[in-house]
Design a protein around this motif. Structure first.
Motif, PDB file in Angstrom:
ATOM      1  N   VAL A   5       0.698  -1.036  -0.247  1.00  0.00           N
ATOM      2  CA  VAL A   5       0.102  -0.316  -0.014  1.00  0.00           C
ATOM      3  C   VAL A   5       0.782   1.496  -0.026  1.00  0.00           C
ATOM      4  O   VAL A   5       2.186   1.622   0.898  1.00  0.00           O
ATOM      5  N   ASN A   6       0.984   2.115  -0.789  1.00  0.00           N
ATOM      6  CA  ASN A   6       1.069   3.647  -0.893  1.00  0.00           C
ATOM      7  C   ASN A   6       0.634   4.620  -0.115  1.00  0.00           C
ATOM      8  O   ASN A   6      -0.136   4.575   0.563  1.00  0.00           O
ATOM      9  N   LYS A   8       1.113   8.455   2.338  1.00  0.00           N
ATOM     10  CA  LYS A   8       2.368   9.378   1.671  1.00  0.00           C
ATOM     11  C   LYS A   8       2.904   9.864   3.496  1.00  0.00           C
ATOM     12  O   LYS A   8       1.510   9.543   3.694  1.00  0.00           O
ATOM     13  N   ILE A  17       6.351   9.459  -1.075  1.00  0.00           N
ATOM     14  CA  ILE A  17       5.425   8.054  -0.408  1.00  0.00           C
ATOM     15  C   ILE A  17       6.390   6.706  -0.392  1.00  0.00           C
ATOM     16  O   ILE A  17       7.486   6.789  -0.999  1.00  0.00           O
ATOM     17  N   THR A  19       5.959   2.917   0.557  1.00  0.00           N
ATOM     18  CA  THR A  19       5.426   1.741   0.672  1.00  0.00           C
ATOM     19  C   THR A  19       5.116   0.479   2.249  1.00  0.00           C
ATOM     20  O   THR A  19       6.663   0.472   2.254  1.00  0.00           O
ATOM     21  N   GLU A 126      -0.187  -3.372  -5.570  1.00  0.00           N
ATOM     22  CA  GLU A 126       0.183  -2.242  -5.251  1.00  0.00           C
ATOM     23  C   GLU A 126      -1.384  -2.048  -5.338  1.00  0.00           C
ATOM     24  O   GLU A 126      -1.940  -0.924  -6.108  1.00  0.00           O
ATOM     25  N   THR A 128      -2.976   2.122  -3.821  1.00  0.00           N
ATOM     26  CA  THR A 128      -2.796   2.807  -3.539  1.00  0.00           C
ATOM     27  C   THR A 128      -4.819   3.804  -3.679  1.00  0.00           C
ATOM     28  O   THR A 128      -5.175   3.740  -3.919  1.00  0.00           O
ATOM     29  N   VAL A 130      -6.759   7.281  -2.851  1.00  0.00           N
ATOM     30  CA  VAL A 130      -5.862   9.076  -2.427  1.00  0.00           C
ATOM     31  C   VAL A 130      -7.411   9.347  -1.983  1.00  0.00           C
ATOM     32  O   VAL A 130      -8.556   9.426  -3.018  1.00  0.00           O
TER      33      VAL A 130
END
Length: 140
Positions: A5-6, A8, A17, A19, A126, A128, A130
């Motif tokens: 999971v990315n 921030k 960012i 991981t 992966e 993400t 947002v």
């Protein structure tokens, strides 16, 4: 299954960012994907609250400088000590997704549709999340 999971890091000027690996199971649609991540995070939060993490840790000069760029310097401590309800958190996350507050990307492709839209995950995919920011202003 392990996924990446990315995340921030707030206030970081470089390498914003990173991981992080997450262990999730039983994902077959968007709703269960959201529920899996919310369950992991609520469990982590409640474990910190029950462990009594009341001792404040020291901040390094770099952490203070990074937090200052965001506008808030804090220790990341929850002073209320309340346990969070997993079911309520999942319902809130589902509603937020349906309202378009955040989007989900798997391997760079946006996941769209209702909560019952099928999702296929593989080992080390992966993901993400947002969060979208609402702009202030008039609509007319």
């Amino acid at each position: 299954m392990q996924v990446q999971v990315n995340v921030k890091r707030i206030g970081k000027r470089r390498n914003a960012i990173e991981t992080k690996p997450y262990e999730i199971d039983g994902v077959h649609d968007i709703g269960t994907l959201i529920a899996a991540f919310v369950t992991v995070e609520v469990t982590r939060f409640n474990e910190r609250a029950t462990a009594g993490e009341t001792v404040l840790r020291y901040l390094t000069n770099e952490e203070v400088a990074d937090a200052a760029t965001v506008g808030k310097i804090g220790f990341g401590t929850d002073y209320s000590g309340k346990m969070q309800d997993t079911a309520a958190a999942i319902a809130n996350a589902h509603q937020s997704f349906e309202d378009g507050i955040y989007r989900i990307f798997i391997n760079g492709a946006e996941v769209e549709g209702a909560l019952d839209t099928p999702v296929t995950l593989h080992e080390n995919d992966e993901i993400t999340f947002v969060r979208l920011t609402m702009l202030a202003g008039r609509m007319w």
